[in-house]
Design a protein around this motif. Structure first.
Motif, PDB file in Angstrom:
ATOM      1  N   ALA B 443      18.089 -59.586  24.976  1.00 56.60           N
ATOM      2  CA  ALA B 443      17.440 -58.846  26.066  1.00 56.60           C
ATOM      3  C   ALA B 443      16.388 -59.746  26.722  1.00 56.60           C
ATOM      4  N   ASP B 444      16.347 -59.735  28.040  1.00 58.64           N
ATOM      5  CA  ASP B 444      15.555 -60.775  28.709  1.00 58.64           C
ATOM      6  C   ASP B 444      14.051 -60.629  28.544  1.00 58.64           C
ATOM      7  N   ILE B 445      13.553 -59.417  28.275  1.00 55.48           N
ATOM      8  CA  ILE B 445      12.097 -59.271  28.123  1.00 55.48           C
ATOM      9  C   ILE B 445      11.663 -59.338  26.658  1.00 55.48           C
ATOM     10  N   GLY B 446      12.605 -59.453  25.731  1.00 54.06           N
ATOM     11  CA  GLY B 446      12.303 -59.353  24.308  1.00 54.06           C
ATOM     12  C   GLY B 446      13.020 -58.149  23.732  1.00 54.06           C
ATOM     13  N   ALA B 447      12.597 -57.723  22.539  1.00 57.86           N
ATOM     14  CA  ALA B 447      13.385 -56.742  21.781  1.00 57.86           C
ATOM     15  C   ALA B 447      13.326 -55.347  22.395  1.00 57.86           C
ATOM     16  N   HIS B 448      14.163 -55.132  23.377  1.00 53.27           N
ATOM     17  CA  HIS B 448      14.169 -53.852  24.079  1.00 53.27           C
ATOM     18  C   HIS B 448      15.597 -53.315  24.171  1.00 53.27           C
ATOM     19  N   HIS B 449      15.700 -51.996  24.037  1.00 56.92           N
ATOM     20  CA  HIS B 449      17.021 -51.367  23.947  1.00 56.92           C
ATOM     21  C   HIS B 449      17.645 -51.033  25.285  1.00 56.92           C
ATOM     22  N   SER B 450      16.831 -50.954  26.332  1.00 60.11           N
ATOM     23  CA  SER B 450      17.373 -50.369  27.568  1.00 60.11           C
ATOM     24  C   SER B 450      18.237 -51.342  28.357  1.00 60.11           C
ATOM     25  N   ARG B 451      18.245 -52.613  28.001  1.00 64.71           N
ATOM     26  CA  ARG B 451      19.116 -53.557  28.720  1.00 64.71           C
ATOM     27  C   ARG B 451      20.562 -53.371  28.293  1.00 64.71           C
ATOM     28  N   ALA B 452      20.757 -53.118  27.020  1.00 63.70           N
ATOM     29  CA  ALA B 452      22.114 -52.851  26.518  1.00 63.70           C
ATOM     30  C   ALA B 452      21.964 -51.944  25.304  1.00 63.70           C
ATOM     31  N   TRP B 453      22.637 -50.827  25.350  1.00 63.13           N
ATOM     32  CA  TRP B 453      22.600 -49.884  24.216  1.00 63.13           C
ATOM     33  C   TRP B 453      24.042 -49.735  23.756  1.00 63.13           C
ATOM     34  N   VAL B 454      24.370 -50.451  22.695  1.00 61.29           N
ATOM     35  CA  VAL B 454      25.784 -50.619  22.347  1.00 61.29           C
ATOM     36  C   VAL B 454      26.084 -50.193  20.910  1.00 61.29           C
ATOM     37  N   LEU B 455      25.303 -49.276  20.404  1.00 64.71           N
ATOM     38  CA  LEU B 455      25.551 -48.823  19.027  1.00 64.71           C
ATOM     39  C   LEU B 455      26.952 -48.245  18.868  1.00 64.71           C
ATOM     40  N   GLY B 456      27.484 -47.714  19.953  1.00 65.53           N
ATOM     41  CA  GLY B 456      28.830 -47.153  19.898  1.00 65.53           C
ATOM     42  C   GLY B 456      29.873 -48.186  19.531  1.00 65.53           C
ATOM     43  N   HIS B 457      29.559 -49.460  19.744  1.00 67.67           N
ATOM     44  CA  HIS B 457      30.495 -50.530  19.418  1.00 67.67           C
ATOM     45  C   HIS B 457      30.469 -50.853  17.929  1.00 67.67           C
ATOM     46  N   ASP B 458      29.388 -50.444  17.274  1.00 68.87           N
ATOM     47  CA  ASP B 458      29.177 -50.849  15.883  1.00 68.87           C
ATOM     48  C   ASP B 458      29.456 -49.766  14.854  1.00 68.87           C
TER      49      ASP B 458
END
Lengths: 131, 636
Positions: B443-458
């Motif tokens: 994530a470009d600003i550091g550890a932030h979830h709103s850039r990509a939230w992809v738990l559905g992939h895992d």
């Protein structure tokens, strides 16, 4: 049409005001909206919808009789109105609105655009019993 | 230019100069708005290598072309600067009503440079723009100052404030607005405080130009009907983001005790239903939002009572899980304290939980801290927040954030300082979620979830629709081990282009991401409003351009920036999760390296994670490649 407002359902999003301005003035300009949403924060932490209930205070106080009831709705006659804004001052709900860029005030004519768009069901229009 | 207000407002606080300049059509075409404008302006105008608190740093508030229009949730404003938390690219966005007011006042973007000689606030009433003395507002809490300004200026003003944390340059100070909306991340509030600006008050009464108003109105009305008809509409809205608290626990990704583990057995006491039962007074929506996440309420605790918006999920995760506050009333009170003091609840929760773990491990003593600190203790939270915001004693260290604090404390405390690039981690534990781990790492600003939230992939049992997310209260089952997969890279990248595109358009992503409101609707609305026919796919290309630009800014601003800045703390690659559905899992360093290799290759970046000239040129960023080459950042 008779409006019913349910304050507890209002989330303060203001979509009603934008739809009002688009419907009545063909403008993306909520400052022209003919209803008000008051957020009361931090306490008591809620919203109040201020909506014209056709009480007639504006007509009663108009010095030139430019506001008259037509088919259950008070309307401003632009040919008679002098823009003195007495109606704006006396409106108990604060919904007689001085229009940005115009010398005349405007008021709700129960078009229903706000009720149609309100995503929370906080403004409801019903057929008037005595229309 | 249809859709846009058409003017950029520039304020130089040092000289007092106020300048209005036309919005450049090419800028709008290439970068759309919001986050895109922020990135382009920072790249072009930020003097290289300055300290974030240097008066030459920029503070930008940017709207997008759809902000303020009849589009579901068109209330987003994007703020950008050089981050005091990371030293690199920073942005943070906020809902509410501020951005639309700025546009109705006539401005797409506000760019502030310099430093005011005395504490001040900005007054914007349509054409009238003034720098006014802050007087007694300076020193007030962020919520208190908003109320004061509303009382003094009138209800029609939309107010943005900082709290004492911003005044004291706490590196995770936030911007506050509308009694509960924040631009929380990256320390944007600290930069405004460093410029001695307490608040920005905006009243806008103008109109926005629309290409085809009749069709825009019809499409807008239709959009609200379509959103209301989505199954998720009635499921998502009642609890908002807090509604996912059950699910994240049941699949074991809930940060608990400073990310030591990933499951809190008291989760049903701090979930969305607890908010409805114990706190809520009203739903509270952002501008033109049909699905209000905000739940405004009142909380009572042994430390005090307060009106507060929230807590949102992230605050529940960081205070309810990570600091392990056991009741929703206590989480809400911690939320209120942060809001009034003007600190980001995410970073503050992470800093406090790290401090407690340091104390438990003997790395920070009672003498150094000033008292014992414990998990599940609201007094600890209250005490440390006060110290941090006053920068007193241990607070002066903690105000620097976990990365810098761990560098000072040493003794291996960096291993559990949970951040990436200096920005504290948000509410998802990822030791059995490699795609989401990669999303945080990159994530470009550091550890932030709103850039990509992809738990559905895992996750096994992953959600397929919003119903799965908010139904909750189900069973807690052991999760199978997630596989490290090459396609994680593509999945993360696609999400990093989709979600931030909304940050460029100036609207909220929720209707698409959570409710499945189709992209065709946005294409149509964009056309009727702006007159520009742009496909979603083409705009995703703009999003990729922006992503490469933000990476380039950090590469230019941070010495030695590259792959080493993309790793999570050692806890995630060396310590198995001790309990819960994902007990025993961790992602070894070589797997993290593998994930980065796939990601960099998929992006067209080099092995050190820097965009190549070829990639920058492909994205129409030749001028960026030229500058980075001239400055020695790009060597190939």
């Amino acid at each position: 049409m008779t409006p019913t407002v349910i304050h507890e359902k209002c989330s303060g999003c203001g979509t009603c005001k934008l739809a009002c301005a688009m419907e009545n003035f063909s403008a993306v300009q909520p400052a022209r909206a003919l209803l008000r949403i008051e957020g009361r924060f931090p306490a008591p932490g809620d919203y109040q919808i201020h909506f014209c209930d056709q009480c007639g205070e504006c007509a009663d106080n108009c010095p030139v009789d430019a506001i008259a009831m037509e088919a259950g709705v008070y309307r401003v006659d632009p040919d008679l109105c002098t823009g003195c804004m007495t109606c704006v001052e006396v409106c108990p709900k604060g919904v007689m609105v001085e229009q940005p860029g115009s010398e005349l005030p405007a008021k709700c004519i129960l078009c229903g655009a706000c009720a149609e768009i309100c995503p929370r069901g906080a403004i409801v229009m019903t057929e008037s019993m005595h229309a | 230019m249809y859709g846009y207000a058409g003017t950029i407002l520039r304020i130089d606080l040092s000289s007092g100069a106020i300048e209005k300049q036309p919005l450049d059509e090419t800028l709008a075409e290439r970068f759309i708005g919001g986050r895109g404008f922020v990135a382009k302006l920072l790249f072009d105008e930020l003097p290289r290598g300055i300290d974030p608190y240097d008066e030459r740093n920029l503070f930008i508030a940017a709207t997008g072309p759809l902000s303020g229009h009849l589009v579901p949730a068109s209330g987003k404003t994007h703020f950008g600067t050089k981050s005091p938390a990371t030293g690199g690219y920073a942005d943070s966005n906020m809902g509410g009503h501020f951005g639309p007011a700025l546009k109705y006042a006539g401005y797409d973007m506000l760019i502030i440079t310099g430093c005011s000689p005395v504490p001040s606030y900005l007054f914007i009433d349509d054409d009238q723009v003034e720098i006014r003395p802050a007087g007694n507002y300076w020193g007030q809490g962020a919520l208190t100052a908003e109320k004061s300004l509303k009382t003094d200026l009138g209800e029609d003003f939309q107010i943005l404030t900082i709290g004492p944390a911003g005044e004291q340059r706490v590196r995770y100070a936030c911007l506050s607005h509308d009694f509960g909306r924040q631009a929380g991340r990256s320390g944007v509030g600290a930069v405004l405080g460093s410029k001695r600006i307490k608040a920005i008050a905006v009243k806008g009464t103008g109109s926005l130009p629309v290409f085809d108003l009749k069709k825009a109105f019809a499409a807008g009305k239709e959009a609200y009907k379509k959103v209301s008809a989505k199954p998720g509409f009635t499921e998502w809205t009642p609890e908002g983001t807090a509604g996912i608290t059950n699910w994240v626990n049941e699949v074991g990704v809930f940060p608990t005790r400073n990310f030591k583990t990933s499951f809190s057995d008291h989760y049903q006491a701090i979930n969305g239903k607890a908010i409805l039962k114990k706190l809520k007074i009203t739903d509270k929506g952002c501008y033109c939002c049909p699905t209000p996440c905000g739940k405004y309420g009142h909380t009572q605790t042994r430390l005090g009572n307060a009106y507060v918006e929230g807590p949102e999920y992230e605050t529940i995760a960081l205070f309810g899980g990570n600091c392990e506050l056991k009741t929703i009333e206590e989480v809400a009170y911690a939320n209120y304290l942060c809001d009034e003091l003007g600190v980001d609840t995410i970073s503050a929760g992470a800093v406090i939980s790290w401090t407690i773990e340091c104390f438990e491990k003997g790395m920070l003593s009672e003498r150094e801290i000033g008292r014992p600190v414990r998990f599940s203790d609201l007094e600890t939270v209250n005490y440390l927040l006060d110290k941090i915001v006053a920068r007193e004693g241990i607070g002066d260290l903690l105000a620097e954030g976990v990365k810098k604090a761990a560098e000072k404390v040493g003794q291996g405390s960096h291993a559990f300082a949970i951040h990436v690039k200096g920005l504290e981690w948000t509410g998802y534990e990822c030791r059995n979620a490699p795609s989401m781990m990669l999303a945080y790492m990159t994530a470009d600003i550091g550890a932030h979830h709103s850039r990509a939230w992809v738990l559905g992939h895992d996750m096994a049992g992953a959600w397929t629709n919003v119903h799965d997310l908010v139904s909750g209260g189900g069973t807690v089952e052991r999760q199978p081990p997630a596989r490290i997969r090459a396609d994680s890279a593509r999945f993360v990248i696609d999400s990093q282009h989709t979600r931030p595109l909304f940050d460029a358009l100036g609207i909220c992503r929720l209707q698409l991401m959570e409710l499945g409101f189709e992209v065709e609707n946005y294409e149509a609305l964009f056309y009727f409003i702006t007159g520009k026919k742009r496909s979603w796919k083409e705009m995703l290309g703009v999003s990729e351009r922006i992503w490469n630009l933000t990476r380039s800014i950090s590469a230019r601003e941070i010495k030695g920036f590259g792959r080493s800045w993309d790793f999570p703390p050692d806890r995630f690659s060396t310590e198995p999760i001790p309990s819960g559905p994902n007990e025993g899992y961790f992602i070894p360093k070589e797997s993290l390296d593998q994930l980065l290799d796939w990601y960099y290759a998929e992006r067209g970046w080099d092995a050190n994670g820097l965009p190549t000239r070829q990639t920058l040129v492909r994205l129409g960023l030749e001028e960026v490649a030229d500058q980075l080459t001239a400055e020695g950042v790009l060597t190939h």
